[in-house]
Write an enzyme that holds these catalytic residues in place. Structure first.
Site, mmCIF file in Angstrom:
data_model
loop_
_atom_site.group_PDB
_atom_site.id
_atom_site.type_symbol
_atom_site.label_atom_id
_atom_site.label_comp_id
_atom_site.label_asym_id
_atom_site.label_seq_id
_atom_site.Cartn_x
_atom_site.Cartn_y
_atom_site.Cartn_z
ATOM 1 C CG ASP A 178 33.600 15.448 88.630
ATOM 2 O OD1 ASP A 178 33.537 14.805 87.902
ATOM 3 O OD2 ASP A 178 33.492 15.705 89.851
ATOM 4 C CG ASN A 229 41.832 11.190 86.589
ATOM 5 O OD1 ASN A 229 41.531 12.393 85.968
ATOM 6 N ND2 ASN A 229 41.101 10.777 87.482
HETATM 7 C C1 FPP Z 1 35.151 13.901 84.774
HETATM 8 O O1 FPP Z 1 34.233 13.027 84.820
HETATM 9 C C2 FPP Z 1 35.918 13.678 83.295
HETATM 10 C C3 FPP Z 1 37.192 13.301 83.179
HETATM 11 C C4 FPP Z 1 38.005 12.720 84.213
HETATM 12 C C5 FPP Z 1 37.817 13.527 81.835
HETATM 13 C C6 FPP Z 1 37.635 14.470 81.354
HETATM 14 C C7 FPP Z 1 37.843 14.689 79.691
HETATM 15 C C8 FPP Z 1 37.040 15.075 78.878
HETATM 16 C C9 FPP Z 1 36.106 16.051 79.128
HETATM 17 C C10 FPP Z 1 37.243 14.922 77.649
HETATM 18 C C11 FPP Z 1 38.041 16.050 77.222
HETATM 19 C C12 FPP Z 1 38.638 15.522 76.179
HETATM 20 C C13 FPP Z 1 39.733 16.271 75.354
HETATM 21 C C14 FPP Z 1 40.339 15.714 74.186
HETATM 22 C C15 FPP Z 1 40.577 17.292 76.074
HETATM 23 P P1 FPP Z 1 34.054 11.698 85.655
HETATM 24 O O2 FPP Z 1 34.511 10.474 84.857
HETATM 25 O O3 FPP Z 1 35.061 12.137 86.656
HETATM 26 O O4 FPP Z 1 32.659 11.543 86.015
HETATM 27 P P2 FPP Z 1 31.931 11.196 87.220
HETATM 28 O O5 FPP Z 1 32.456 11.681 88.408
HETATM 29 O O6 FPP Z 1 30.515 11.155 87.090
HETATM 30 O O7 FPP Z 1 32.313 9.527 87.216
#
Ligand code: FPP
Length: 261
Positions: A38, A86
């Site tokens: 996250d 999501n």
């Molecule tokens: C959470 O950060 C992250 C995600 C919803 C996406 C996770 C994906 C990756 C780390 C990339 C992985 C890639 C592969 C190819 C497996 P958020 O967007 O919820 O962050 P925030 O809470 O700060 O908005």
């Protein structure tokens, strides 16, 4: 899982002041470590960058977490990349993530070959855009013969949906006469989850400080030790991984009993 001691020492050279490889007991490395990744968005926002840059940086952290897990001898690494909830994100971000999953997987396949890593997906992969689903299938096919670490990526995953799916499978098996209703026990359910055959996580790490499970592995996390760190996922390093394991190893795991496990 077997460890390459020389590679392990080299990988953890030049530690920061507060943590080093000596702080963890290599005989008690968790078999299954799981991550709720996250904070990509907040990481980007703090730098005045687009959220997409945060996700791209998140990929780098995930690659490092895969390598760290292999070096430490973890058997199973799992990570929550995309939840059934999501899909509610702006269409543009959903498209970007689906594209990122596909391109990253192709790019990272050599690492899986090199490190003998077997890929697995948790979630409804068939419902993903065709290109992403095809690339995922290719990843499964190409790594199916590997017997090193298992890397299980949760994509289009939701724990409640997973349990409802298991219930449907059980109902079908009972209707077909394959399963008797009295045989429906915990194992029968576990066998029909996406994680069938994998040990439950011993350690769950959630980054960016949020204190919730977000519909992730609710069944499997029943006795899991949880470490929440304020570090945002794109900043999560091998040293943060060691800190999490150190914290895990200081816990007294009782599994409902009274003495230390
Ligand atoms: C959470 O950060 C992250 C995600 C919803 C996406 C996770 C994906 C990756 C780390 C990339 C992985 C890639 C592969 C190819 C497996 P958020 O967007 O919820 O962050 P925030 O809470 O700060 O908005």
């Amino acid at each position: 899982m077997e460890r390459d001691e020389a590679k392990l020492r080299a990988y953890f050279e030049e530690p920061p002041a507060d943590v080093s490889l000596e702080d963890v007991d290599l005989a008690r490395i968790p078999r299954h470590v799981s991550f709720i990744m996250d904070g990509n968005g907040r990481w980007a926002q703090a730098r005045g960058l687009a959220r997409s840059k945060g996700h791209a940086a998140g990929v780098d952290s995930l690659r490092e977490a895969v390598t760290t897990s292999v070096r430490l001898g973890v058997d199973v690494l799992s990570a929550y990349a995309f939840s059934t909830e999501n899909w509610r994100r702006p269409q543009e971000e959903v498209n970007l993530l689906m594209h990122l999953f596909a391109t990253t997987l192709v790019k990272e396949l050599p690492l899986f070959h090199q490190e003998n890593v077997r890929l697995r997906f948790l979630g409804d992969i068939d419902a993903l855009p065709k290109k992403t689903a095809n690339v995922f299938q290719r990843g499964l096919d190409e790594t199916a013969g590997y017997d090193g670490m298992t890397f299980a990526l949760a994509v289009n995953y939701g724990s409640r949906a997973e349990m409802a799916r298991a219930a449907r499978m059980i109902a079908s098996d009972v209707a077909a006469g394959i399963l008797d209703k009295d045989q429906i026990d915990e194992q029968a359910i576990a066998d029909r989850l996406y994680t069938a055959g994998l040990p439950d996580p011993e350690l769950l790490v959630r980054t960016s400080g949020e204190l919730r499970l977000s519909n992730y592995l609710l069944w499997q996390l029943a006795y899991t030790e949880i470490v929440v760190t304020d570090v945002l996922w794109p900043d999560f390093s091998r040293w943060d991984y060691l800190r999490a394991i150190r914290s895990y190893q200081h816990r007294d795991r009782r599994f409902g009993g009274v003495t230390s496990a």
